[in-house]
Scaffold this active site. Structure first.
Site, PDB file in Angstrom:
ATOM      1  CD  GLU A   1     -26.666 -25.706  22.797  1.00 62.49           C
ATOM      2  OE1 GLU A   1     -25.553 -25.176  22.859  1.00 62.49           O
ATOM      3  OE2 GLU A   1     -27.061 -26.397  21.848  1.00 62.49           O
TER       4      GLU A   1
ATOM      5  CB  THR B   1     -31.401 -29.087  17.263  1.00 65.44           C
ATOM      6  OG1 THR B   1     -31.242 -27.763  17.759  1.00 65.44           O
ATOM      7  CG2 THR B   1     -31.675 -29.057  15.775  1.00 65.44           C
TER       8      THR B   1
ATOM      9  CE  LYS C   1     -33.238 -25.450  16.400  1.00 67.57           C
ATOM     10  NZ  LYS C   1     -31.728 -25.360  16.336  1.00 67.57           N
TER      11      LYS C   1
ATOM     12  CB  THR D   1     -29.287 -23.056  13.539  1.00 71.35           C
ATOM     13  OG1 THR D   1     -28.056 -23.225  12.870  1.00 71.35           O
ATOM     14  CG2 THR D   1     -30.322 -22.503  12.587  1.00 71.35           C
TER      15      THR D   1
ATOM     16  CB  SER E   1     -18.820 -37.352  19.553  1.00 71.55           C
ATOM     17  OG  SER E   1     -18.855 -36.437  20.618  1.00 71.55           O
TER      18      SER E   1
ATOM     19  CG  ASN F   1     -22.380 -26.515  23.027  1.00 76.27           C
ATOM     20  OD1 ASN F   1     -22.978 -26.698  21.986  1.00 76.27           O
ATOM     21  ND2 ASN F   1     -22.853 -25.780  24.026  1.00 76.27           N
TER      22      ASN F   1
END
Lengths: 384, 384
Positions: A260, A147, A169, A180, A384, A379
């Site tokens: 991230e 993702t 992942k 996740t 969006s 994040n």
């Protein structure tokens, strides 16, 4: 090498159109046997996605013949329709593969919560994936489950005549998890489900469970271990468990390195704790301290924030006996100022914090990342 | 109006040179009596700063004649020397004021952890502050306790012939706290220490304790309530408690609005919980979810992150009965998709999340902020 490193497995990864950007989003892993023994560990979040509820049920039988995984949608908080979609996906897999039944097909999903999956794309995708199953498909499967991952993650360990491989992942962990985390491990060792379960739980407890990137627990986290028995070797259980731990550890490190927005990987080693539980509690508390994570981002060896994080736990310690080292420099001794903080070199990506509780001999290591403006940006814009 | 709104108090705020930038950094509040009754609430962090250890001891006597507060250094994790410095500060205050003794002088400090205070500047500063004590000094005292605060915070409530006023610094809360929160409340009501204690604990429990900006707990958080009795009025205890709650609530809101780097103030109202404890646990869990806080920053009504935060708690609820409203739109109903998320207007600074647990009738409100790149920047550079 991924999930097809071990004998007896085929896999595929394709773009089914679930992701709007056209990237690969559907992976299929099939256990060709002769064994179908399996074990699984799932998120401890009480709000569980439909595929978690489904797969937990599948694993109760101790056998998994195939795993279908999609990115592009978590199928979490999607109500009865979401569960029906998971069920229909498992049925579709059983239908397109010979000799399978839906009750042995595990399902994993990852992506945005609260959105139904586009079944008109997913179900035809299952047919496409099945048509592309290959003994060399592990890499493509690992790519299809990404993702926000910037790289796909795979790992392999080998024993005497048997292999454990896997893909992962996410940038988080099992309990809790950032985004996740999905992990599928495969082995050609011939072991029963209960032995697989013991090995998997022992491994995740000290690897994925101690990777705490941002303290947030996912609704979808799943780790599966499938055994084909194709090597016809039944390894020593301890040796096998160690191989599973190695693969989990390697994949966990890859998750941390790809977290991230992170610019620092932080290894928090808690030593001289009264119990291992104390050590883990303290490690997690340090790992979740936003102020410390910002300080590390700024290459600031702000050990006071380590102490204030330790102070929020119920672990056994005396405040005036705590010691903290950052990158080898004992900046805090006996709860106060220690060696010169200017000696701490924080230019590199890896940061090593040692928290010495001076209360016993137990130890635990928890991994986390720094908190960065990039994390916020990524994040803030996710859905969006 | 601050700490000198109530009769019987004088205050001062000066620049003693503790802060290297020359800003005000030392405040003195003196209770001129006739009463010296007082109550205090302190951080629940087990790693407590020297001034907290000292002031806890002072408050056991139920009387406080003066409070000396410094910014520019937390005097936390500073060992026996740090405690000696706190003691010396209290002694200095008693020495320069007539008729005071150190055992009734509370001390508060805020700033970087792990650094000894420059006593050669602080002690002469006490003399300067004492010389400037004034019935109009409350504002200056409030300014002198600022650290990363962009504005000083004061509040006043009045009863029939009596007043409660106060000042606060910080952008956090009591348990836990972002940056250190220091609050001094004063009243000219004539009440004994045990009544003050009841009013203060009742107020902080539903105000500062539910302001959870970044989940981090300070080593220095302190809230003091001093009564001079100068009004010669003994108010109804419930009426007095409500005034204290109002002042605490107002100061708490000011802390949230000034939280480090924040662009959104988030009010999390948990309703229909089985117990108030459940409601608070759920509210805190939502307030500490970094992913949600980033989403709010991005004006993204990502209710899935609310559900995944609720799912990590031990509160009574069924996942398929949860409802979530964001700014009045029930985006999640019965654990799944509710009203259209595009209806949610998030352009304004205040964001209101309602989490309906459908498990009882208890309720609680927790306040937090969004997580922003500015927060990261501010806290990456704090000590360097």
């Amino acid at each position: 090498m991924s999930v097809t490193a071990a004998k007896g497995f085929t896999a595929a990864g394709i773009a089914a159109g679930i992701k709007q950007n056209g990237n690969p989003d559907l992976a299929l892993v099939v256990n060709q046997g002769p064994s179908r023994a399996a074990a699984g560990v799932f998120t401890s979040n009480r709000v569980k996605a439909a595929p978690v509820l489904w797969s937990e049920q599948v694993l109760r039988g101790g056998e998994v013949s195939a795993v279908i995984l999609n990115s592009g949608g978590a199928n979490a908080c999607t109500g009865p329709k979401g569960f029906q979609d998971t069920h229909a996906t498992a049925e579709k897999v059983a239908e397109v593969l010979d000799g399978h039944n839906a009750g042995e097909v595990a399902v994993c999903s990852t992506g945005l919560i609260g959105v139904l999956l586009p079944m008109d794309k997913l179900l035809p995708g299952v047919e496409t994936a099945a048509a592309q199953l290959s003994e060399h498909g592990g890499e493509k499967a690992a790519i299809a489950i990404k993702t926000t991952d910037t790289v796909h993650k795979t790992s392999v360990a080998t024993g005497a005549g048997w292999t454990v491989g896997g893909m992962a992942k996410g940038a988080g962990m099992l309990a809790p998890g950032l985004a996740t985390m999905l992990v599928v491990l495969t082995t050609d060792a011939d072991l029963p489900a209960d032995a697989l379960d013991r090995a998997l739980r022992a491994a995740t407890r000290v690897t994925f469970d101690r990777v705490d990137s941002d303290g947030c627990m996912s609704t979808n986290d799943t780790v599966l271990l499938l055994a084909s028995g194709a090597s016809e070797v039944t390894p020593d259980e301890a040796e096998f468990a160690e191989a599973v731990r190695q693969v989990c550890d390697d994949l966990g490190q890859q998750l941390i390195r790809d977290a991230e927005g992170a610019s620092k990987d932080i290894r928090i080693e808690v030593v001289n704790a009264a119990t291992e539980d104390d050590a883990v509690e303290v490690g997690r508390s340090i790992a979740r301290n936003n102020l410390l994570k910002c300080a590390i981002h700024g290459e600031d060896p702000n050990w006071g924030r380590v102490l204030s994080a330790i102070g929020t736990t119920s672990a056994a310690f005396e405040p005036d006996q705590l010691n903290v080292a950052i990158n080898g420099v004992w900046v805090c001794k006996n709860g106060g100022v220690g060696e010169d903080r200017d000696l701490v070199d924080m230019r590199y990506r890896e940061v090593h914090i040692v928290a010495d509780l001076a209360a016993g001999s137990a130890t635990a290591t928890v991994w986390t990342n720094d908190l960065t403006a990039d994390y916020v940006h990524e994040n803030s814009a996710y859905s969006s």
